[in-house]
Design an enzyme around this catalytic site. Sequence first.
Site, mmCIF file in Angstrom:
data_model
loop_
_atom_site.group_PDB
_atom_site.id
_atom_site.type_symbol
_atom_site.label_atom_id
_atom_site.label_comp_id
_atom_site.label_asym_id
_atom_site.label_seq_id
_atom_site.Cartn_x
_atom_site.Cartn_y
_atom_site.Cartn_z
ATOM 1 N N SER A 35 0.810 -1.219 0.000
ATOM 2 C CA SER A 35 0.000 0.000 0.000
ATOM 3 C C SER A 35 0.844 1.269 0.000
ATOM 4 O O SER A 35 0.369 2.327 -0.411
ATOM 5 C CB SER A 35 -0.938 0.012 1.218
ATOM 6 O OG SER A 35 -0.200 -0.141 2.418
ATOM 7 N N GLY A 72 -1.981 -4.428 1.366
ATOM 8 C CA GLY A 72 -2.013 -5.655 2.154
ATOM 9 C C GLY A 72 -0.985 -6.687 1.759
ATOM 10 O O GLY A 72 -0.899 -7.747 2.389
ATOM 11 N N ASN A 100 4.518 -5.154 5.817
ATOM 12 C CA ASN A 100 3.385 -5.882 6.390
ATOM 13 C C ASN A 100 3.843 -7.138 7.128
ATOM 14 O O ASN A 100 3.214 -7.556 8.112
ATOM 15 C CB ASN A 100 2.362 -6.236 5.298
ATOM 16 C CG ASN A 100 1.575 -5.020 4.863
ATOM 17 O OD1 ASN A 100 1.219 -4.173 5.676
ATOM 18 N ND2 ASN A 100 1.321 -4.904 3.562
ATOM 19 N N ASP A 183 -3.966 7.090 10.117
ATOM 20 C CA ASP A 183 -3.569 5.766 10.602
ATOM 21 C C ASP A 183 -2.126 5.737 11.089
ATOM 22 O O ASP A 183 -1.687 4.757 11.701
ATOM 23 C CB ASP A 183 -3.802 4.685 9.543
ATOM 24 C CG ASP A 183 -2.976 4.880 8.275
ATOM 25 O OD1 ASP A 183 -2.049 5.718 8.261
ATOM 26 O OD2 ASP A 183 -3.251 4.175 7.290
ATOM 27 N N HIS A 186 0.444 5.370 6.626
ATOM 28 C CA HIS A 186 0.502 5.707 5.203
ATOM 29 C C HIS A 186 0.754 7.202 4.996
ATOM 30 O O HIS A 186 0.039 8.026 5.560
ATOM 31 C CB HIS A 186 -0.790 5.273 4.502
ATOM 32 C CG HIS A 186 -0.991 3.796 4.531
ATOM 33 N ND1 HIS A 186 -1.770 3.171 5.494
ATOM 34 C CD2 HIS A 186 -0.491 2.815 3.746
ATOM 35 C CE1 HIS A 186 -1.758 1.866 5.278
ATOM 36 N NE2 HIS A 186 -0.974 1.629 4.227
#
Length: 209
Positions: A35, A72, A100, A183, A186
Site C-alpha cells: 500500500s 495488504g 506488512n 492511521d 501511510h
Amino acid sequence: MATKKADAGEKEENAIENKIEEKNQSKVILFFGNSLTAGMGLDPNEAFPALIQDKIDSLQLSYKVVNAGLSGETTASGKNRLGWVLNADIEVFVLELGANDGLRGISLEETRGNLQEIIDVVQQKNPNTTIILAGMQIPPNMGQDYTSGFKDIFPDLAKKNNIGLIPFLLEDVAGDPELNQPDGIHPTAEGQKIIANNIWPIIAKIITE
C-alpha cells in the site's frame, strides 16, 4: 466473499498487465510493493511512483513507470503474484515489500527467504533487469531483537545480491504526524513527495548512465 476478492485480484492483475503492455514502446520501471507504493488513501497520481514518472518526463527520458503496488501485500503474497508481473520486459524492478511482514510479526527468516526468492526469480527471468530493494524499518512493538533484525534484512540482501538499495523508504516521513494519514502508517501527499525526492537520485543514477 472469497469469489469477490478473487475477482478483484484478477482485475488488479489485468490492469497492471495492460499498463505494462501500453508502455512497451518505452523501457519499464516497475514498482512492486504494497500500500505504500500503491498510495493508499491518495489519488494514484500522488503516489511516489507517479511522482518519479513526472521527474522522468521532465528530463524527456524514454522510461515509463508501472505502479504494481497492492494494499495488504506481504512478501509471501508478492512472491505468489510475481510471475504474471514479469510477463513483459522490465528494465528496473523496485522491490518494496516487507513492511506488512514486520507489522504482523512474521518470522525474519521467512521474510528474508521470500525476498531472496523474488530477487532470484527476477534475475532468472531477465539477468539484465536492474533490481533496487527498498529498505524498511518498523516500530519497536515486536521487541528490540526483532526490530533490529528486520532492519538488517534489506542491506544484507542488497549486499549479498549486489543490487541497489534505498536505505529506508520512509526516511524523514515515518513517525511525523504532519506527513502521515490518520492511521500513522501511510504517507500523505506531502509525505509521498519526500519519498520521491529521497529515492529519485538512486533511480536517476541508473537510468541516466
